[in-house]
Design an enzyme around this catalytic site. Structure first.
Site, PDB file in Angstrom:
ATOM      1  N   ASP A  75       0.827  -1.212   0.000  1.00 47.13           N
ATOM      2  CA  ASP A  75       0.000   0.000   0.000  1.00 47.13           C
ATOM      3  C   ASP A  75       0.861   1.261   0.000  1.00 47.13           C
ATOM      4  OD1 ASP A  75      -2.402   1.351  -0.015  1.00 47.13           O
ATOM      5  OD2 ASP A  75      -2.645   1.296   2.161  1.00 47.13           O
ATOM      6  N   ARG A 127       0.052   7.800  -2.318  1.00 51.69           N
ATOM      7  CA  ARG A 127       0.667   8.820  -1.448  1.00 51.69           C
ATOM      8  C   ARG A 127       2.099   9.110  -1.878  1.00 51.69           C
ATOM      9  NH1 ARG A 127      -1.302   5.741   3.764  1.00 51.69           N
ATOM     10  NH2 ARG A 127      -2.025   4.318   2.133  1.00 51.69           N
ATOM     11  N   HIS A 159       2.219   3.745  -8.897  1.00 47.40           N
ATOM     12  CA  HIS A 159       2.023   2.315  -9.185  1.00 47.40           C
ATOM     13  C   HIS A 159       3.226   1.765  -9.957  1.00 47.40           C
ATOM     14  CE1 HIS A 159      -1.888   2.485  -7.504  1.00 47.40           C
ATOM     15  NE2 HIS A 159      -2.459   3.152  -8.485  1.00 47.40           N
ATOM     16  N   GLU A 165     -12.471  -4.696  -4.028  1.00 38.79           N
ATOM     17  CA  GLU A 165     -12.987  -3.341  -3.783  1.00 38.79           C
ATOM     18  C   GLU A 165     -12.272  -2.284  -4.629  1.00 38.79           C
ATOM     19  OE1 GLU A 165     -12.151  -5.504  -1.190  1.00 38.79           O
ATOM     20  OE2 GLU A 165     -14.265  -6.031  -0.958  1.00 38.79           O
ATOM     21  N   LEU A 170      10.525 -20.616  -4.867  1.00 39.94           N
ATOM     22  CA  LEU A 170       9.535 -19.782  -4.177  1.00 39.94           C
ATOM     23  C   LEU A 170       8.148 -19.917  -4.806  1.00 39.94           C
ATOM     24  CD1 LEU A 170       8.994 -17.277  -2.198  1.00 39.94           C
ATOM     25  CD2 LEU A 170       9.384 -15.864  -4.226  1.00 39.94           C
ATOM     26  N   GLU A 181       1.966 -13.101  12.499  1.00 39.38           N
ATOM     27  CA  GLU A 181       2.545 -11.931  13.145  1.00 39.38           C
ATOM     28  C   GLU A 181       2.391 -10.757  12.176  1.00 39.38           C
ATOM     29  OE1 GLU A 181       3.542 -11.712  16.198  1.00 39.38           O
ATOM     30  OE2 GLU A 181       3.168 -13.851  16.535  1.00 39.38           O
TER      31      GLU A 181
END
Ligand code: IPE
Ligand code: IPE
Ligand code: MG
Length: 251
Positions: A23, A27, A40, A70, A134, A210
């Site tokens: 996120d 900003r 982005h 959303e 991975l 966590e």
């Protein structure tokens, strides 16, 4: 004071599965008086570096939140740009990801995304499906409530059609009906850009993860920030509702 020294982590206590809510792109751009799209794009370098670092460290699973159910609420321009970037990322990185034995998965219903994007994703999944390195899950058009509802619907159909008894529905069976059926639950959930919320990500799977929230915006998130999050994880005392080793020792 900022230092360039690398954060030290314990190689014997790595999280097996790291999940990231990427996120803060908007900003990051806003601070530079630039359009959100630039944020982005900048975030793609962070994604590339994060996947490489996880691969190098020998982390088993990385799950990133790329686009939520959303996020369709955003202007069409921004949505289209995000889809275009994803196609570009896979297109540019696929050979290297494949060489590094990364196995790509997409979590979420990607049937409704643009055709060009779907084709690229399917090619990546097909090419990397036998890789043993991975496991890289891209949550795309992903919503955890949607995922839980889908699982519930499939389980209900199995019960109605006699393949499953209600008493057979347990934690493990339910987990195996989720989009993440192929991986263990995240040990560490990282959210960048400081918001203290989950935003409909992996609600079932993070029961005992966590959580590390960093103020670093996603486009600024570098290898050392990932190592710092892992170091923070390694300080935690994971009790899973039981007692810590220390408490047990003082009984
Ligand atoms: C994360 O950055 C990217 C997506 C959610 C697709 P944002 O676009 O949410 O950035 P902020 O939160 O507005 O800074
Ligand atoms: C979460 O970020 C979704 C992704 C990172 C893809 P958002 O920016 O959409 O979350 P909110 O709106 O701040 O909760
Ligand atoms: Mg955001």
């Amino acid at each position: 004071m900022k230092t360039n020294s690398q954060v030290q982590i314990d190689p014997n206590n790595l999280p097996q599965h790291i999940a990231i809510i990427m996120d803060g792109n908007g900003r990051w751009a806003k601070r530079r008086f630039m359009p959100r799209q630039i944020g982005h794009r900048a975030g793609m370098s962070s994604l590339k570096e994060t996947v490489q670092t996880c691969s190098q460290l020998g982390i088993s699973v990385l799950t990133v939140f790329a686009f939520s159910t959303e996020n369709w609420k955003r202007p069409a321009d921004e949505v289209n740009y995000l889809m275009k970037l994803l196609v570009e990322y896979i297109h540019k990185e696929l050979d290297e990801l494949h060489e590094n034995k990364v196995q790509i998965h997409v979590l979420g219903d990607y049937s409704t995304i643009p055709e060009e994007c779907k084709v690229e994703i399917e090619r990546a999944i097909r090419l990397t499906k036998n890789n043993q390195g991975l496991i890289f899950n891209i949550a795309l058009n992903y919503g955890s409530r949607q995922e839980i509802l889908d699982a519930t619907r499939h389980i209900a159909i199995d019960v109605v059609e006699g393949r499953l008894k209600p008493e057979e529905i347990n934690d493990s069976l339910f987990s195996h009906r989720l989009y993440t059926y192929h991986v263990p639950d995240p040990d560490l959930l990282i959210r960048t850009a400081g918001e203290m919320r989950i935003s409909n990500f992996l609600l079932w799977q993070i029961a005992y993860s966590e959580i590390v929230v960093t103020n670093v915006l996603w486009p600024d998130f570098r290898k050392n920030d990932l190592l710092a999050a892992i170091a923070e994880y390694q300080k935690r005392d994971r009790r899973f509702g039981g007692l810590s080793h220390k408490q047990e020792g003082s009984k």
